[in-house]
Design an enzyme around this catalytic site. Structure first.
Site, PDB file in Angstrom:
ATOM      1  N   ASP A  78      14.928 -33.334   6.292  1.00  0.00           N
ATOM      2  CA  ASP A  78      14.718 -34.767   6.090  1.00  0.00           C
ATOM      3  C   ASP A  78      16.024 -35.431   5.664  1.00  0.00           C
ATOM      4  OD1 ASP A  78      14.528 -33.383   3.622  1.00  0.00           O
ATOM      5  OD2 ASP A  78      13.469 -35.054   2.688  1.00  0.00           O
ATOM      6  N   GLU A 140      13.110 -32.967   0.699  1.00  0.00           N
ATOM      7  CA  GLU A 140      14.100 -32.793  -0.365  1.00  0.00           C
ATOM      8  C   GLU A 140      14.535 -34.157  -0.859  1.00  0.00           C
ATOM      9  OE1 GLU A 140      17.786 -32.120  -2.566  1.00  0.00           O
ATOM     10  OE2 GLU A 140      17.504 -33.388  -0.827  1.00  0.00           O
ATOM     11  N   GLU A 141      14.645 -35.104   0.055  1.00  0.00           N
ATOM     12  CA  GLU A 141      15.128 -36.441  -0.305  1.00  0.00           C
ATOM     13  C   GLU A 141      14.007 -37.301  -0.902  1.00  0.00           C
ATOM     14  OE1 GLU A 141      18.141 -36.792  -0.361  1.00  0.00           O
ATOM     15  OE2 GLU A 141      19.142 -35.852   1.332  1.00  0.00           O
ATOM     16  N   GLU A 169      23.692 -27.296   0.952  1.00  0.00           N
ATOM     17  CA  GLU A 169      23.949 -28.703   0.599  1.00  0.00           C
ATOM     18  C   GLU A 169      25.457 -28.977   0.665  1.00  0.00           C
ATOM     19  OE1 GLU A 169      21.992 -31.189   0.034  1.00  0.00           O
ATOM     20  OE2 GLU A 169      20.041 -30.339  -0.490  1.00  0.00           O
ATOM     21  N   HIS A 354      24.635 -39.956   2.235  1.00  0.00           N
ATOM     22  CA  HIS A 354      23.809 -41.108   1.813  1.00  0.00           C
ATOM     23  C   HIS A 354      24.514 -42.449   2.046  1.00  0.00           C
ATOM     24  CE1 HIS A 354      20.810 -38.755  -0.947  1.00  0.00           C
ATOM     25  NE2 HIS A 354      21.293 -37.986   0.010  1.00  0.00           N
TER      26      HIS A 354
HETATM   27 ZN   LIG Z   1      20.572 -32.670   0.662  1.00  0.00          ZN
END
Ligand SMILES: [Zn+2]
Length: 381
Positions: A78, A140-141, A169, A354
């Site tokens: 995700d 996860e997000e 990550e 992000h």
């Molecule tokens: Zn991540």
């Protein structure tokens, strides 16, 4: 000679994943794509949806081989919403000037693609000793309630906990080879409500000012040095994030007062221990009060040992740089994995994660694939 069904090219696989618009909680085919690629490589894939029946979180566990050594690559498919103003479409996976653009390429579809490509190269080139697995979540997000946590618990219940887990990550702040994360700080939030007795400011003996009680409690809480830091962690930190009374009058002692605080804590504390401390301090200063605590993750540390050493060495073999072992930054799903097995995190460069126009250098996808492949060899698979 590369078998056509073996996805040895991380760039093509990363592009296919980016083109699935899997903005949390959507999946848009991302996990089915990965699962079918892994099945063609000989993996046994178990889909593990958890959560509400009408909208479960997609997760899967894929395994090939048996016994030790057992290595698991963990990750998520995700991504966060793209937001506005991209120069390159966030879901087209375009390459310009040696950079691959797309929402989630750094965090962390690129890392997932590199782990699959590295495994494909490994399986094509030699017989497997032990077990390779992947733990992939689609949450996860988001709130992360129905992702890695229940999946790792399912693995524990089915005797499938690996010897070591590598979470891909984006741990490198600026360049591939900067940083391996071997732990994370814990995080907790507290919301304090103090009740007093409302009254006229000119007659304080007939009232009980909740602001004074709250301030006394906050002063004691913020006055304590939680610790001086530990071998691998910086000092724990308590920050008051809000103090709210909302009193429009100048001549009224209000009936109640509220505050919120956050603590980022290292491995010398537990969330429960800090919660008890906060409750005790608040109740001494304000017997009529409420404290709501939410622990988002405990601190954890994977003591550097042979597996972390193999990873450091693999990074150095490929990049020529010795990565720093670090525990900084926010929380990650490693907090759930660490309850069951040793875990470290290493992935791509996270400088644009992000953000608008998230991208990585295409060359880093090849380098990370080689790092993962070298790690598997050094790990003894
Ligand atoms: Zn991540």
């Amino acid at each position: 000679m590369s078998s056509p069904s073996f996805p040895t090219d991380p760039v093509a696989l990363a592009q296919d994943l980016i083109r699935c618009q899997s903005v949390t909680p959507a999946d848009d085919g991302a996990q089915a794509l990965l699962a079918s690629v892994l099945e063609k490589m000989g993996f046994e894939v178990t889909h593990l949806p958890f959560g509400p029946e009408d909208a479960p979180t997609p997760n899967f566990y894929a395994r090939i081989g048996t016994g030790s050594p057992s290595l698991c690559f963990a990750g998520h498919t995700d991504v966060v919403p793209p937001g506005e103003g991209w120069a390159h479409d966030p879901f087209s996976a375009e390459i310009h000037d040696g950079r691959l653009y797309g929402r989630g390429i750094a965090d962390m579809k690129g890392g997932v693609a590199c782990s699959v490509a590295a495994i494909a190269r490994f399986l094509e080139s030699r017989p497997l000793k032990g077990t390779i697995s992947l733990l992939i979540t689609g949450d996860e997000e988001g709130p992360a309630h129905f992702g890695t946590k229940p999946v790792i618990e399912w693995l524990a219940a089915h005797g499938e906990v690996p010897d070591f887990c590598l979470l891909g990550e984006p741990t490198n702040p600026a360049a591939l080879g900067d940083t391996i994360k071997i732990g994370r700080r814990g995080s907790m939030n507290a919301e304090i409500t103090v009740r007093g007795v409302q009254g006229h400011v000119a007659y304080p003996h007939l009232a009980d000012n909740p602001i004074h009680r709250l301030l006394a409690a906050l002063t004691e809480l913020t006055g304590r040095c939680l610790d001086e830091g530990t071998e691998w962690f910086s000092p724990s930190s308590l920050q008051v994030t809000s103090v709210d009374v909302g009193n429009p009058a100048t001549n009224v002692i209000p009936a109640d007062a509220r505050a919120r605080l956050n603590i980022r804590f290292n491995d010398s504390h537990t969330g429960a221990g800090l919660a008890d401390w906060i409750r005790d301090v608040v109740s001494r200063h304000a017997p009529d009060s409420d404290v709501k605590i939410a622990i988002s993750g405990e601190a954890f540390l994977t003591q550097p040992g042979p597996a972390v050493n193999c990873l450091e060495q693999a990074v150095q073999d490929v990049t020529g740089r010795r990565p720093k072992l670090d525990t900084g930054g926010g929380t990650s799903d490693a907090r759930f994995i660490s309850q069951h097995c040793a875990v470290a995190e290493f992935g791509l460069v996270g400088a644009t994660m992000h953000k608008r126009d998230e991208h990585v250098d295409v060359s880093t996808l090849e380098d990370l694939t080689r790092i993962y492949l070298t790690f598997m060899e050094r790990f003894g698979l």
